[in-house]
Design a protein around this motif. Sequence first.
Motif, PDB file in Angstrom:
ATOM      1  N   THR A 276      78.224 -91.167  12.528  1.00 48.32           N
ATOM      2  CA  THR A 276      78.840 -92.266  13.275  1.00 48.32           C
ATOM      3  C   THR A 276      79.933 -92.937  12.452  1.00 48.32           C
ATOM      4  OG1 THR A 276      76.775 -92.673  14.466  1.00 48.32           O
ATOM      5  CG2 THR A 276      78.410 -94.438  14.485  1.00 48.32           C
ATOM      6  N   ALA A 277      79.651 -93.168  11.167  1.00 51.68           N
ATOM      7  CA  ALA A 277      80.663 -93.767  10.292  1.00 51.68           C
ATOM      8  C   ALA A 277      81.865 -92.838  10.127  1.00 51.68           C
ATOM      9  CB  ALA A 277      80.052 -94.088   8.925  1.00 51.68           C
ATOM     10  N   ALA A 278      81.596 -91.538   9.990  1.00 46.69           N
ATOM     11  CA  ALA A 278      82.686 -90.568   9.856  1.00 46.69           C
ATOM     12  C   ALA A 278      83.551 -90.556  11.106  1.00 46.69           C
ATOM     13  CB  ALA A 278      82.106 -89.173   9.598  1.00 46.69           C
ATOM     14  N   TYR A 279      82.918 -90.596  12.259  1.00 47.79           N
ATOM     15  CA  TYR A 279      83.670 -90.602  13.512  1.00 47.79           C
ATOM     16  C   TYR A 279      84.474 -91.892  13.653  1.00 47.79           C
ATOM     17  CZ  TYR A 279      84.731 -90.166  18.477  1.00 47.79           C
ATOM     18  OH  TYR A 279      85.380 -90.084  19.685  1.00 47.79           O
ATOM     19  N   GLY A 280      83.902 -93.017  13.210  1.00 46.77           N
ATOM     20  CA  GLY A 280      84.644 -94.279  13.244  1.00 46.77           C
ATOM     21  C   GLY A 280      85.916 -94.199  12.422  1.00 46.77           C
ATOM     22  N   ALA A 281      85.852 -93.524  11.266  1.00 47.18           N
ATOM     23  CA  ALA A 281      87.044 -93.365  10.432  1.00 47.18           C
ATOM     24  C   ALA A 281      88.059 -92.423  11.080  1.00 47.18           C
ATOM     25  CB  ALA A 281      86.650 -92.852   9.051  1.00 47.18           C
ATOM     26  N   THR A 282      87.576 -91.320  11.645  1.00 50.34           N
ATOM     27  CA  THR A 282      88.500 -90.379  12.276  1.00 50.34           C
ATOM     28  C   THR A 282      89.164 -90.974  13.514  1.00 50.34           C
ATOM     29  OG1 THR A 282      86.724 -89.371  13.587  1.00 50.34           O
ATOM     30  CG2 THR A 282      87.235 -88.371  11.466  1.00 50.34           C
ATOM     31  N   MET A 283      88.469 -91.877  14.204  1.00 46.58           N
ATOM     32  CA  MET A 283      89.076 -92.540  15.354  1.00 46.58           C
ATOM     33  C   MET A 283      90.318 -93.323  14.946  1.00 46.58           C
ATOM     34  SD  MET A 283      85.796 -93.879  17.577  1.00 46.58           S
ATOM     35  CE  MET A 283      86.821 -94.799  18.730  1.00 46.58           C
ATOM     36  N   GLN A 284      90.302 -93.888  13.745  1.00 41.52           N
ATOM     37  CA  GLN A 284      91.489 -94.601  13.262  1.00 41.52           C
ATOM     38  C   GLN A 284      92.657 -93.632  13.091  1.00 41.52           C
ATOM     39  OE1 GLN A 284      91.885 -97.872  12.846  1.00 41.52           O
ATOM     40  NE2 GLN A 284      89.809 -98.198  13.609  1.00 41.52           N
ATOM     41  N   LEU A 285      92.393 -92.445  12.572  1.00 44.60           N
ATOM     42  CA  LEU A 285      93.456 -91.448  12.436  1.00 44.60           C
ATOM     43  C   LEU A 285      93.900 -90.936  13.795  1.00 44.60           C
ATOM     44  CD1 LEU A 285      92.405 -91.619   9.483  1.00 44.60           C
ATOM     45  CD2 LEU A 285      92.826 -89.164   9.309  1.00 44.60           C
ATOM     46  N   PHE A 286      92.932 -90.779  14.720  1.00 43.32           N
ATOM     47  CA  PHE A 286      93.284 -90.339  16.070  1.00 43.32           C
ATOM     48  C   PHE A 286      94.282 -91.292  16.717  1.00 43.32           C
ATOM     49  CE2 PHE A 286      89.046 -87.908  16.940  1.00 43.32           C
ATOM     50  CZ  PHE A 286      89.470 -86.913  16.087  1.00 43.32           C
ATOM     51  N   ASN A 287      94.136 -92.586  16.448  1.00 45.20           N
ATOM     52  CA  ASN A 287      95.067 -93.568  17.018  1.00 45.20           C
ATOM     53  C   ASN A 287      96.512 -93.226  16.662  1.00 45.20           C
ATOM     54  OD1 ASN A 287      93.222 -95.217  18.342  1.00 45.20           O
ATOM     55  ND2 ASN A 287      92.871 -96.492  16.559  1.00 45.20           N
ATOM     56  N   TYR A 288      96.721 -92.835  15.410  1.00 46.21           N
ATOM     57  CA  TYR A 288      98.080 -92.539  14.957  1.00 46.21           C
ATOM     58  C   TYR A 288      98.574 -91.201  15.502  1.00 46.21           C
ATOM     59  CZ  TYR A 288      97.544 -96.496  11.873  1.00 46.21           C
ATOM     60  OH  TYR A 288      97.357 -97.763  11.404  1.00 46.21           O
ATOM     61  N   ILE A 289      97.683 -90.220  15.610  1.00 47.20           N
ATOM     62  CA  ILE A 289      98.101 -88.922  16.113  1.00 47.20           C
ATOM     63  C   ILE A 289      98.553 -89.013  17.564  1.00 47.20           C
ATOM     64  CG2 ILE A 289      97.334 -86.567  16.621  1.00 47.20           C
ATOM     65  CD1 ILE A 289      95.442 -86.756  14.253  1.00 47.20           C
ATOM     66  N   GLN A 290      97.858 -89.828  18.359  1.00 46.53           N
ATOM     67  CA  GLN A 290      98.192 -89.899  19.782  1.00 46.53           C
ATOM     68  C   GLN A 290      99.343 -90.861  20.089  1.00 46.53           C
ATOM     69  OE1 GLN A 290      94.947 -91.325  22.152  1.00 46.53           O
ATOM     70  NE2 GLN A 290      94.655 -93.185  20.948  1.00 46.53           N
ATOM     71  N   MET A 291      99.791 -91.640  19.118  1.00 45.09           N
ATOM     72  CA  MET A 291     100.848 -92.619  19.371  1.00 45.09           C
ATOM     73  C   MET A 291     102.143 -92.004  19.893  1.00 45.09           C
ATOM     74  SD  MET A 291     100.622 -95.433  16.386  1.00 45.09           S
ATOM     75  CE  MET A 291      99.122 -96.389  16.200  1.00 45.09           C
ATOM     76  N   PRO A 292     102.667 -90.931  19.280  1.00 43.60           N
ATOM     77  CA  PRO A 292     103.905 -90.368  19.830  1.00 43.60           C
ATOM     78  C   PRO A 292     103.755 -89.950  21.285  1.00 43.60           C
ATOM     79  CG  PRO A 292     103.499 -89.488  17.634  1.00 43.60           C
ATOM     80  CD  PRO A 292     102.258 -90.230  18.031  1.00 43.60           C
ATOM     81  N   ALA A 293     102.615 -89.347  21.637  1.00 40.52           N
ATOM     82  CA  ALA A 293     102.401 -88.920  23.018  1.00 40.52           C
ATOM     83  C   ALA A 293     102.401 -90.112  23.964  1.00 40.52           C
ATOM     84  CB  ALA A 293     101.085 -88.149  23.137  1.00 40.52           C
TER      85      ALA A 293
END
Length: 475
Positions: A276-293
Amino acid sequence: MRGDLTSGPIPRTLLMFSLPALLTNVLQSLSGTVNSIWVGRLIGEEALAATANANIVMFLVSSAAFGFGMAGTVLIGQRFGGRDLDGARRSFGSVVGFCAMLMLVIAAIGYAGAGPLLRLLATPAGAYPLALVYLQLIFLSMPFMMVSIILSMGLRGTGDASTPLIFMGVTVALDTVLNPLLIAGYGPFPQLGIAGSALATIISAMISFIAMVTYVYVKDLPLRLRAKELRYLWPSKEELTFILTKGLPMGAQLLVMSSAGIIVVGLVNREGLLTTAAYGATMQLFNYIQMPAMAIGGAVSAMAAQFIGARKWDGLDKVTKAGLLLNFSFTGVVTVLLLLFDRPVLVLFLGPDSPAVPIAQHIQLLASWNFILFGVTMVYTATMRAAGAVWIPLVVVAVALFPVRLGFYELTYRWLEADAIWLSFPVGAAVGLLLGWYFYHHFNWRSAAGAQSPELAAEGAHAEGQPTGRMSADL
């Protein structure tokens, strides 16, 4: 004419129009990222897991208001573009008043029901008390936060992308400073733990909002309401009808996205606290990856709406193709960079010695590239939405996220275990891309645009945008 997106080279115009929204989204997510770094490093993995659970709940309950806010922004843009300044102010007042009242009700219900919501998510026992405190404080701030978001959306509807960008920078700067002070209790500040994190976000956003409102009045920007115009805060029947009928499909799409996200969080929670903690951290990175789209999708929608309104039908496919090219370029580069340098970034959230870091890297490797496919779908649906086909994006998202993504998980979990969750992301995105391509090329969505007036054909402007950061649901 200022704000005219139908003149000049389409790729260049689209690029320049996308950049302010992209920068604003980056700053907004920085606020959430900085908060997560402080929470993870100063409190621990339980607190980071708590914020991951709380944030997905917040996006779920606010989806309807976001949809209504986007519908109001559409109407503001239409009337401002038609030089009806009083009508733009009337629309702005209506959407602010309606959403403020709606969020007051949601805040009261959410505060009382925060505990059952977290239990429904199967929030880990170690994270539950922290998540409850955090979620209840954020619920209390929701009416004010939503008004702030709608003001920013409205300003962009009048062609002003710089003001929201400036004051989002103010928010991030304040949040960066206040988070460690209120979490750990440095100097004269009390030690509030996770409550301090929520309070830092609320205070920084409130100060920035007051400063932005002051700026709007000092600069006499178009949406300021004075004297008799303040009565516009009570929505008229005409305004409310538009906001509801156009906002419901948009809000429904966000609701579907956040519902799928909340189900994924529940599935992740079953894998244990570290996952759960790992997924919480990856969600922060996901935010940046999806921003251009997200930014490119919003720009494509606005440009396509203007081309339709100007009856420049031959430009629609050119706008779509330019959007596809930009998405592959921007989203592809961001995805590759974060895959190459994910460990140093993840360590910021989890700490260098956390056993959750390798888990987070594994999640990134399997799931992050789905956003390239997702961006293609965003471009296709953005153009169709501008023509008034507001239900197609809802159908595409609903099919990709529920029967496909969750069906893949159910079918493969027995032998893939947790990897079934991460692989379901690109599988769902691939199906969404195919559906978007099919509807774009084979569905008669252009006929709906041809039957509309130029004003109503602008319906898609800014409608693809999604608030990012702490209240976003990742695809």
